[in-house]
Design an enzyme around this catalytic site. Structure first.
Site, PDB file in Angstrom:
ATOM      1  CG  ASP A  62     -26.299  31.181  90.041  1.00 28.14           C
ATOM      2  OD1 ASP A  62     -25.876  32.311  89.723  1.00 28.14           O
ATOM      3  OD2 ASP A  62     -27.273  31.025  90.791  1.00 28.14           O
ATOM      4  N   GLY A  80     -28.015  17.188  86.956  1.00 24.61           N
ATOM      5  CA  GLY A  80     -28.372  18.129  85.891  1.00 24.61           C
ATOM      6  C   GLY A  80     -27.615  17.978  84.586  1.00 24.61           C
TER       7      GLY A  80
HETATM    8  P1  IMP Z   1     -23.443  27.353  91.667  1.00 20.97           P
HETATM    9  O1  IMP Z   1     -22.626  26.606  92.691  1.00 20.97           O
HETATM   10  O2  IMP Z   1     -24.125  28.549  92.255  1.00 20.97           O
HETATM   11  O3  IMP Z   1     -22.607  27.723  90.456  1.00 20.97           O
HETATM   12  O4  IMP Z   1     -24.633  26.435  91.200  1.00 20.97           O
HETATM   13  C1  IMP Z   1     -24.364  25.133  90.953  1.00 20.97           C
HETATM   14  C2  IMP Z   1     -25.507  24.215  90.637  1.00 20.97           C
HETATM   15  O5  IMP Z   1     -26.749  24.627  91.196  1.00 20.97           O
HETATM   16  C3  IMP Z   1     -25.725  24.114  89.158  1.00 20.97           C
HETATM   17  O6  IMP Z   1     -24.817  23.199  88.587  1.00 20.97           O
HETATM   18  C4  IMP Z   1     -27.155  23.629  89.124  1.00 20.97           C
HETATM   19  O7  IMP Z   1     -27.199  22.222  89.291  1.00 20.97           O
HETATM   20  C5  IMP Z   1     -27.793  24.343  90.297  1.00 20.97           C
HETATM   21  N1  IMP Z   1     -28.397  25.612  89.819  1.00 20.97           N
HETATM   22  C6  IMP Z   1     -27.874  26.857  89.832  1.00 20.97           C
HETATM   23  N2  IMP Z   1     -28.717  27.759  89.278  1.00 20.97           N
HETATM   24  C7  IMP Z   1     -29.791  27.045  88.869  1.00 20.97           C
HETATM   25  C8  IMP Z   1     -31.015  27.398  88.153  1.00 20.97           C
HETATM   26  O8  IMP Z   1     -31.293  28.538  87.771  1.00 20.97           O
HETATM   27  N3  IMP Z   1     -31.877  26.373  87.944  1.00 20.97           N
HETATM   28  C9  IMP Z   1     -31.645  25.080  88.315  1.00 20.97           C
HETATM   29  N4  IMP Z   1     -30.516  24.719  88.943  1.00 20.97           N
HETATM   30  C10 IMP Z   1     -29.596  25.677  89.213  1.00 20.97           C
HETATM   31 MG    MG Z   2     -25.421  21.148  88.254  1.00 13.28          MG
END
Ligand code: IMP
Ligand code: MG
Length: 175
Positions: free
Chosen positions: A106, A48
């Site tokens: 997130d 991403g």
């Molecule tokens: P986290 O570990 O929950 O902070 O999420 C980490 C990763 O999940 C991010 O770096 C994104 O690659 C993916 N991600 C989280 N939320 C979204 C979203 O709304 N759309 C797409 N990818 C997401």
């Molecule tokens: Mg990511």
């Protein structure tokens, strides 16, 4: 294209490409000022990070190298177990300025995992740049493009089922 329909879901246009590139320039200028004359290692979180990272690097005046870590935790709309792959060693990272670049923070689970891993390789300083943050993850990033509401987004590197990363604008889930 203002709306995207995929399966039973609807996404609406949310953040425009030109606003993203303007924010990236400002972030790059801030990094230029802070690291004046010092070199930086950018660690991008695949897949991403790519559009945001290249947008920052385009406006950067510092000396830098870039490398990548593959990390994923999402299945569909849900955050789950972390998958992680990195070939970075202490030799690459020891006593260096590191900036981790991600598309969105997130829950913060992935970025914390990566930061802990890199801390063990004893860098000089670690900072985090994320294109998007949510309220709960605001404190985790040193630079962010936009704070967004608590919904799923796609485009500008971000996917759902490995689709939509190629959209030039960001879309948010409405249904
Ligand atoms: P986290 O570990 O929950 O902070 O999420 C980490 C990763 O999940 C991010 O770096 C994104 O690659 C993916 N991600 C989280 N939320 C979204 C979203 O709304 N759309 C797409 N990818 C997401
Ligand atoms: Mg990511």
């Amino acid at each position: 294209m203002n709306k995207i329909k995929y399966k039973d879901f609807i996404f609406e246009k949310y953040i425009l490409n030109k606003d993203i590139t303007n924010r990236s320039k400002l972030i790059a200028q801030d990094i230029n000022n802070e690291y004046d004359g010092e070199s930086i290692i950018f660690v991008g979180l695949l897949k991403g990070c790519l559009p945001f990272m290249s947008s920052i690097l385009e406006s950067l005046d510092c000396k830098y190298t870039s490398c990548f870590i593959t990390v994923s935790s999402y299945k569909g709309f849900k955050s789950g177990k972390i998958n992680f792959e990195s070939d970075l060693t202490k030799k690459d990272v020891y006593n260096r300025n590191i900036i981790i670049v991600d598309d969105i923070i997130d829950t913060g689970k992935s970025i914390k995992y990566v930061k802990d891993y890199l801390e063990k390789l004893k860098p000089k300083k670690i900072k985090i740049a994320s294109l998007l943050v949510k309220d709960r993850s605001l404190k985790l990033s040193d630079w962010f493009g936009f704070k967004i509401s608590d919904e799923f987004v796609i485009g500008y590197g971000m996917d759902l089922d490995d689709k939509f990363r190629d959209l030039e604008d960001i879309y948010i889930r409405k249904a």
